[in-house]
Enzyme design. Structure first.
Site, PDB file in Angstrom:
ATOM      1  N   VAL A  58       0.671  -1.260   0.092  1.00  0.00           N
ATOM      2  CA  VAL A  58       0.101  -0.022  -0.043  1.00  0.00           C
ATOM      3  C   VAL A  58       1.093   1.249  -0.162  1.00  0.00           C
ATOM      4  O   VAL A  58       0.329   2.318  -0.303  1.00  0.00           O
ATOM      5  CB  VAL A  58      -0.962   0.041   1.264  1.00  0.00           C
ATOM      6  CG1 VAL A  58      -2.111  -1.119   1.062  1.00  0.00           C
ATOM      7  CG2 VAL A  58      -0.188  -0.218   2.378  1.00  0.00           C
ATOM      8  N   TYR A 148       3.259   4.434  15.814  1.00  0.00           N
ATOM      9  CA  TYR A 148       1.737   3.665  15.724  1.00  0.00           C
ATOM     10  C   TYR A 148       0.716   4.502  16.224  1.00  0.00           C
ATOM     11  O   TYR A 148      -0.267   4.723  15.530  1.00  0.00           O
ATOM     12  CB  TYR A 148       1.832   2.526  16.252  1.00  0.00           C
ATOM     13  CG  TYR A 148       0.582   1.534  16.190  1.00  0.00           C
ATOM     14  CD1 TYR A 148       0.464   0.681  14.967  1.00  0.00           C
ATOM     15  CD2 TYR A 148      -0.297   1.571  17.185  1.00  0.00           C
ATOM     16  CE1 TYR A 148      -0.518  -0.173  14.771  1.00  0.00           C
ATOM     17  CE2 TYR A 148      -1.584   0.549  16.883  1.00  0.00           C
ATOM     18  CZ  TYR A 148      -1.517  -0.450  15.833  1.00  0.00           C
ATOM     19  OH  TYR A 148      -2.664  -0.939  15.688  1.00  0.00           O
TER      20      TYR A 148
END
Length: 300
Positions: A58, A148
């Site tokens: 991606v 994250y």
């Protein structure tokens, strides 16, 4: 062709694969996007003869665009997109590999944006549903997962913005927030000699929930075209009080983080920064191999 055409990124393992199997069992047609072609083929086989899979990173805009175009041509439409692809790499920002820190942002945030950008024309045509996978990490920022946390907070903001931008076009947008669910990625985090102990030492995130709970919540949210999906439901309550959580985390980490910081430096000394900082789980390893290959190609 029965049901909806559902495109899921990060469909090789974990939540993406499990949700794909559930939706296929309910009559939907699945287009699976991800790394690890052998795993993708297995998931597609479980999802029935109409299911297809595309090996795509991606972070590669051109390859993702080509895959989306092929999916739209093959099935004639795209009704649902689940932007699920993601990795997690535990480490303190001052000492972990900067390339890995940035890779998490590239996959988890920019990868979601690329998925949105390439699929949106088809969702507008179908007046479809877009589900962006964020995390409890967008609300509670535990130490050792800064990249994250940043990425998932960005995904939440993107979803909230898109919801308003796309409402008049008939496209519904949802954002999923999950705590730790039993997947390869979470097990990989827990196996880290330093940061597994950091995670399990934080009461809010010490419990790991069964994968089936997430599958149930995702399937219901997709059916209802929900604006939010919480796994488990108490995350919705936590979001109301999000301004308090930085203070709670700071207080709870006052003594544990200095100790973990020293342990992280020792782990880097013992195993090397690349090994200590690598993205977690089998999916993380596959992504690391892609990132290394790309870096070598750029280097010539």
């Amino acid at each position: 062709m029965a049901g909806r055409v559902v495109l899921i990124t990060g469909a090789s393992r974990g939540i993406g694969a499990a949700v794909a199997r559930r939706l296929a069992a309910e009559g939907d047609t699945l287009a699976l996007v991800g790394l690890e072609p052998d795993e993708l083929a297995k998931v597609a086989a479980d999802c029935g003869p109409e299911a297809g899979w595309w090996e795509v990173d991606v972070t590669d805009t051109a390859a993702l665009g080509e895959a989306v175009a092929e999916i739209a041509e093959r099935y004639g439409r795209i009704d649902v997109v689940v932007a699920n692809a993601g990795i997690a790499a535990p480490g303190f920002s001052r000492s972990m590999d900067p390339a890995v820190w940035e890779r998490v942002i590239n996959v988890d945030l920019f990868g979601v944006w690329r998925t949105v950008h390439t699929t949106l024309p088809h969702l507008i045509d179908s007046k479809g549903y877009l589900l962006l996978v964020s995390s409890l990490a967008a609300v509670v920022h535990i130490p050792g997962l800064a990249s994250y946390n940043v990425a998932k907070a960005g995904v939440e903001a993107l979803g909230n913005s898109l919801r308003t931008e796309l409402r008049h076009l008939g496209v519904k947008v949802g954002v999923a927030h999950l705590t730790f669910v039993d997947t390869d990625m979470v097990r990989g985090v827990d196996e880290h000699p330093v940061f597994g102990k950091v995670r399990t030492g934080v009461p809010l995130v010490s419990r790991v929930y069964p994968l089936e709970l997430a599958v149930d919540k995702f399937a219901r949210g997709i059916d209802r075209r929900s604006r939010v999906v919480h796994v488990p439901g108490w995350i919705g309550v936590m979001k109301v009080f999000r301004s308090l959580w930085p203070y709670v985390v700071e207080a709870g980490s006052r003594f544990s983080v200095p100790k973990a910081d020293r342990a992280a430096l020792a782990d880097i000394e013992a195993r090397g920064r690349a090994a200590s900082s690598r993205a977690s789980g089998a999916g993380g390893l596959a992504d690391s191999e892609i990132a290394v290959a790309a870096a070598r190609k750029v280097a010539g």
